[in-house]
Enzyme design. Sequence first.
Site, PDB file in Angstrom:
ATOM      1  N   ARG A 289       0.826  -1.215   0.000  1.00 22.17           N
ATOM      2  CA  ARG A 289       0.000   0.000   0.000  1.00 22.17           C
ATOM      3  C   ARG A 289       0.862   1.268   0.000  1.00 22.17           C
ATOM      4  O   ARG A 289       0.567   2.242  -0.666  1.00 22.17           O
ATOM      5  CB  ARG A 289      -0.927  -0.025   1.208  1.00 22.17           C
ATOM      6  CG  ARG A 289      -2.261   0.615   0.919  1.00 22.17           C
ATOM      7  CD  ARG A 289      -3.239   0.443   2.064  1.00 22.17           C
ATOM      8  NE  ARG A 289      -4.219  -0.572   1.792  1.00 22.17           N
ATOM      9  CZ  ARG A 289      -4.559  -1.540   2.625  1.00 22.17           C
ATOM     10  NH1 ARG A 289      -3.970  -1.628   3.787  1.00 22.17           N
ATOM     11  NH2 ARG A 289      -5.468  -2.414   2.311  1.00 22.17           N
ATOM     12  N   GLY A 290       1.965   1.231   0.757  1.00 25.68           N
ATOM     13  CA  GLY A 290       2.857   2.392   0.841  1.00 25.68           C
ATOM     14  C   GLY A 290       3.453   2.744  -0.517  1.00 25.68           C
ATOM     15  O   GLY A 290       3.505   3.923  -0.899  1.00 25.68           O
TER      16      GLY A 290
END
Length: 352
Positions: A289-290
């Site tokens: 996600r990052g």
Amino acid sequence: MSDAITLDQSRPIFPFTAIVGQEEMKLSLILNVIDPKIGGVMIMGDRGTGKSTTVRALVDLLPEIEVVLNDPFNSDPQDPELMSEEVREKLKRNEKIEVTNRKILMVDLPLGATEDRVCGTIDIEKALTEGVKAFEPGLLAKANRGILYVDEVNLLDDHLVDVLLDSAASGWNTVEREGISISHPARFILVGSGNPEEGELRPQLLDRFGMHAQIGTVKDPNLRVKIVEQRASFDEAPLEFRKNYNDSQKELTDKLTEARHNLKKVEIDYDFRIKISQICSELNVDGLRGDIVTNRASKAIAAFENRNEVTPQDIFRVIPLCLRHRLRKDPLESIDSGDKVRDTFKKVFGYQ
């Protein structure tokens, strides 16, 4: 009176361009308006630092979107992913659908809201007696293609936070009762704000917010005086005060509309994408996600500044906001200010 407050344009709102300082929060909100797929923003800061004022000020700047007339889900007449089942069926039958333009909505979610109020309810009696799927839409339906704002999100029931984050991530809301299931699009920008003194969100919930903005009380006495004077002027004569910012507000709205339009043209160099993932890996960020959010936010800031290529400076500006809340492994640790992320960025990009 409904417990969903769709912010009323007739009530004067403090102008976004008049807000002094709090650059992190303003940038995070702007980038999410340009690319809603960034995944929202969590704003944490002391009491009285203008969190709610800034979020509500965003309403003025929101561009108009095309919606299907009288549709409770703000369906997009062009994109099947953002259409209700009813609109899709009409299009399949080649029926004409009426379209109108309206400003993006912002919906307030009150702390005491029930799950039914948030997700919507199915009228079982009507479904059984009349054989129709009688669905009463909730706040998630109203917020589709808009902004859902939760003040004091860290005091909201964890189960409800899960529901909100699931819908925000998948873009759909499903309500099931007595074997009847109804789904509708629920793609919104989730904006949460809270005071860290009242407790942080669990790390696994925090991770679901695209960005995390930290704001503190302004320390500079001159700036404090300016903020106090501005607030007093606005409270005394809100309409007069707003007139002074008409030009800057219009300029920013036009800039946002153009950035949304140009976003798809922005490119990010393959080498930069590798370096972003290297930073995430070195910081031991769980999942991908990052990486995804940093790529999206970098492209959004380039679009905002009317450029078609992402620069290392763009990445440097957004990466602390995208990663700092993903570093915490111990719930008792405080969230990194961003220094750790910046240091890793400098190392990977070869900055001194």
